[in-house]
Design a protein around this motif. Structure first.
Motif, PDB file in Angstrom:
ATOM      1  N   THR A  45       0.484  -1.040   0.024  1.00  0.00           N
ATOM      2  CA  THR A  45      -0.147  -0.131   0.733  1.00  0.00           C
ATOM      3  C   THR A  45       0.586   1.437  -0.065  1.00  0.00           C
ATOM      4  OG1 THR A  45       0.155  -0.147   2.728  1.00  0.00           O
ATOM      5  CG2 THR A  45      -1.809  -1.254   1.563  1.00  0.00           C
ATOM      6  N   PRO A  46       0.275   2.774  -0.344  1.00  0.00           N
ATOM      7  CA  PRO A  46       1.133   3.765  -0.863  1.00  0.00           C
ATOM      8  C   PRO A  46       1.673   3.926   1.182  1.00  0.00           C
ATOM      9  CG  PRO A  46      -0.786   3.977  -2.096  1.00  0.00           C
ATOM     10  CD  PRO A  46      -1.325   2.544  -1.413  1.00  0.00           C
ATOM     11  N   GLN A  49       4.287   1.802   1.633  1.00  0.00           N
ATOM     12  CA  GLN A  49       5.500   2.284   0.806  1.00  0.00           C
ATOM     13  C   GLN A  49       6.758   3.213   1.611  1.00  0.00           C
ATOM     14  OE1 GLN A  49       5.492   2.844  -3.817  1.00  0.00           O
ATOM     15  NE2 GLN A  49       3.303   1.144  -3.004  1.00  0.00           N
ATOM     16  N   ASP A 280       2.241  -0.437  -7.100  1.00  0.00           N
ATOM     17  CA  ASP A 280       2.596  -0.063  -5.746  1.00  0.00           C
ATOM     18  C   ASP A 280       2.721  -2.083  -6.267  1.00  0.00           C
ATOM     19  OD1 ASP A 280       1.200   1.936  -4.742  1.00  0.00           O
ATOM     20  OD2 ASP A 280      -0.631   0.698  -5.169  1.00  0.00           O
TER      21      ASP A 280
END
Length: 326
Positions: A45-46, A49, A280
């Motif tokens: 997921t962002p 990250q 992603d």
């Protein structure tokens, strides 16, 4: 006549061996297993990250000076231009005894030169006061010259024996002896620095500058020795340690260039990189590093130009893939 025929039928079947024989086992067997291309696809997921600090860079074209990897050994440089390096094959007990004898000879020659200087000064003083002969002064001058020559020879002999055995492990600068095949010596650029890499250890390679040393070679192996000086103030290298030496040779190597921080190495020496294949999504890819210099790695194979790779956080992705905690 029929009953005798019926009785003979089982006998004929028994003679033929009854059941058919089984086929022989094949000498080899191939079984499909997981291939290294069938790796895990990581989807983050962002937020994940951002938490791992993932940084990306695009693969571009690059070039670097061609290198030739050879075996090397850490040696101790001599204390004079005419000295011989001390390597792991040197008999340190014998060298220590020779150094002790040379130190004693140097001390004796120093004392003799000092006494000869005193005798000459006394003879010159007597000549000035007309109380001594010119011949005595000349003989004193000759004795001083002989003593100074003996002192110079003693100093040179001591320098040829190198630094004291007790200080071999505390040298701020060490040399690397690189064994190069005679057919390759002509291609080595002696004006360029060599890249020194420890065997079986991590860390960035170090640069070593070329130095002049007495000629040496191994006729049995057909190699010629080239020497390079490396900074050892952090005591990272030890005398006799084997290293890998990347020698600069004529020509340029073309390939794909990525930051060195993107390269991961496993315990078997395999080189990997994480490529962003979709949004992603990250996949580990095997690569082959041709050379590293200035924080950039030149790839011989493994990626295509324009690919997006992970430069920051690659180790965290490696731990995520194999379940290691970071």
């Amino acid at each position: 006549m029929r009953p005798p025929l019926i009785l003979l039928l089982p006998v004929i079947l028994a003679a033929c061996g009854g059941e058919p024989s089984k086929p022989a086992a094949p000498p080899s067997h191939a079984e499909t297993i997981a291939h290294e291309t069938e790796l895990l696809k990581l989807t983050l997921t962002p937020q994940a990250q951002q938490r791992l600090g993932i940084g990306l860079a695009r693969v571009g074209d690059g070039s670097a000076s061609a290198q030739r990897q050879v075996a090397g050994e850490i040696v101790v440089p001599p204390t004079s231009a005419n000295g011989v390096p001390v390597n792991s094959l040197t008999n340190l007990q014998q060298v220590g005894a020779q150094q002790a004898a040379a130190d004693a000879e140097l001390a004796r020659a120093t004392a003799q030169a000092r006494l000869a200087r005193i005798a000459l000064n006394r003879a010159e003083s007597l000549v000035r006061e007309e109380a001594g002969s010119v011949r005595a002064r000349d003989e004193a001058a000759a004795a001083l010259a002989a003593a100074q020559a003996a002192l110079g020879a003693a100093r040179q002999q001591r320098q040829l024996l190198g630094p004291s055995v007790s200080s071999l492990g505390s040298q701020a600068t060490l040399w690397v002896r690189a064994a190069v095949f005679g057919s390759d010596v002509g291609n080595v650029r002696r004006d360029g620095a060599a890249t020194i890499t420890m065997l079986g250890a991590g860390g960035a390679p170090r640069l070593a500058r070329p130095v002049q040393a007495p000629p040496s070679a191994n006729s049995a192996a057909g190699t010629v020795d080239l020497y390079y000086a490396i900074d050892n103030r952090d005591r990272a290298f030890r005398v006799g340690q084997r290293v890998s030496v990347g020698l600069p040779i004529a020509g340029q190597t073309e390939g794909l260039s990525v930051p060195s921080t993107a390269i991961l190495r496993d315990i078997y020496g395999g080189e990997w990189i994480y490529q962003k294949t979709a949004k992603d999504t990250f996949v580990r890819q095997r690569v082959e590093v041709a050379s590293e210099s200035g924080g950039r790695a030149l790839l011989a194979r493994g990626l295509s130009s324009g690919a997006e790779v992970v430069t920051t956080g690659a180790a965290e992705l490696f731990g995520t893939e194999f379940g290691a905690a970071h």
